[in-house]
Design an enzyme around this catalytic site. Structure first.
Site, mmCIF file in Angstrom:
data_model
loop_
_atom_site.group_PDB
_atom_site.id
_atom_site.type_symbol
_atom_site.label_atom_id
_atom_site.label_comp_id
_atom_site.label_asym_id
_atom_site.label_seq_id
_atom_site.Cartn_x
_atom_site.Cartn_y
_atom_site.Cartn_z
ATOM 1 N N ILE A 13 -4.124 -3.257 22.071
ATOM 2 C CA ILE A 13 -5.000 -4.331 21.637
ATOM 3 C C ILE A 13 -4.190 -5.628 21.524
ATOM 4 O O ILE A 13 -3.016 -5.601 21.143
ATOM 5 C CB ILE A 13 -5.634 -4.000 20.267
ATOM 6 N N SER A 69 -4.247 5.684 16.124
ATOM 7 C CA SER A 69 -3.767 5.104 17.373
ATOM 8 C C SER A 69 -3.757 6.179 18.453
ATOM 9 O O SER A 69 -3.631 7.374 18.147
ATOM 10 C CB SER A 69 -2.349 4.554 17.182
ATOM 11 N N TYR A 119 6.003 6.396 13.986
ATOM 12 C CA TYR A 119 4.664 5.814 14.099
ATOM 13 C C TYR A 119 3.655 6.841 14.624
ATOM 14 O O TYR A 119 2.574 7.005 14.049
ATOM 15 C CB TYR A 119 4.720 4.607 15.039
ATOM 16 N N ALA A 120 4.017 7.542 15.698
ATOM 17 C CA ALA A 120 3.102 8.538 16.260
ATOM 18 C C ALA A 120 2.829 9.662 15.265
ATOM 19 O O ALA A 120 1.697 10.153 15.166
ATOM 20 C CB ALA A 120 3.681 9.105 17.559
ATOM 21 N N VAL A 180 0.809 -1.218 0.000
ATOM 22 C CA VAL A 180 0.000 0.000 0.000
ATOM 23 C C VAL A 180 0.844 1.271 0.000
ATOM 24 O O VAL A 180 0.310 2.369 -0.206
ATOM 25 C CB VAL A 180 -0.975 0.033 1.203
#
Length: 246
Positions: free
Chosen positions: A187, A141, A154-155, A63
């Site tokens: 999770i 997130s 990531y953040a 992607v």
């Protein structure tokens, strides 16, 4: 079934949260297009849905490759006539403190997690606009809300998804396309399976419900946002985190 005759595309559908979302949307009647980097993983999800009486197909795809996404989007439209629902869930981590983070690890995460959302929306929003109905849900997130040491890439990607969500909600509302985000906390997935006991205990101390969430917890929230019941909700971020971020 609230999503009967809808076509839903779920990225990162091979496992964890993406798989749970794909299965839930199928249970609600949607034909689910399962996308992931690995044919084995997304194919397994589609096979399980079909064996359970649902409707699904799969496609292996990177992607982060804009050209590949454009080609896939065109193929899906040609084959199914439409894509009503887009779930941008694909994501990776390449953790490390910013002083040690390579440019490659920065760009890999940004391109996979954030740029991919742009590629999909760029190619699918116009068909949605023509039919004057669409649902886009971005899986962000809590790290995108509060940050997390060792996860600058990531953040940042997840915070970017929130900004993208709110902007798209304003741009696409006149075409009856809603755009929302779901921000999971911790999770039970492959990403958290490697946590040692001490780290897990520290995490649980900051979660009022005192447990990690399940992929199904996220899938239920996404299912609601894709339904007619959520037709007057757009531009919102729903945290599903056991009360960790308030």
């Amino acid at each position: 079934m609230s999503l009967e005759n809808r076509v839903a595309l779920v990225t990162g559908a091979g496992r964890g949260i993406g798989r749970a979302i794909a299965e839930k949307l199928s249970q609600e009647g949607a034909h689910v297009l399962c996308v992931s980097r690995s044919e084995d993983s997304c194919g397994s999800t589609a096979e399980e849905i079909n064996n359970s009486g649902g409707k699904a197909s799969s496609r292996a795809l990177d992607v982060s490759d804009g050209s590949a996404v454009a080609e896939a989007a065109k193929s899906f439209i040609n084959e199914h006539g439409k894509v009503d629902i887009l779930i941008n869930n694909a994501g990776i981590t390449r953790d490390g403190l910013i002083l040690r983070m390579s440019s490659e690890n920065w760009h890999d995460v940004i391109n996979t997690n954030l740029s991919s959302c742009y590629y999909w929306v760029k190619n699918l929003a116009h068909p949605m606009a023509r039919q004057r109905w669409g649902r886009i849900v971005n899986i962000t997130s809590v790290s995108g809300l509060v940050g997390n040491a060792g996860q600058a890439n990531y953040a940042s990607s997840k915070a970017g998804m929130i900004g993208l969500t709110k902007t798209l909600a304003k741009e696409l509302a006149s075409r009856q396309i809603t755009v929302n985000a779901v921000a999971p906390g911790f999770i039970e997935t492959d990403m958290t399976s490697g946590l040692d006991e001490k780290t897990r205990e520290l995490i649980l101390k900051n979660i009022p419900l005192k447990r990690l969430g399940q992929p199904s917890d996220i899938a239920h929230a996404v299912d609601f946002l894709c339904s007619e019941r959520a037709g007057y909700i757009t531009g919102q971020v729903f945290t599903v985190d056991g009360g960790m971020v308030m």
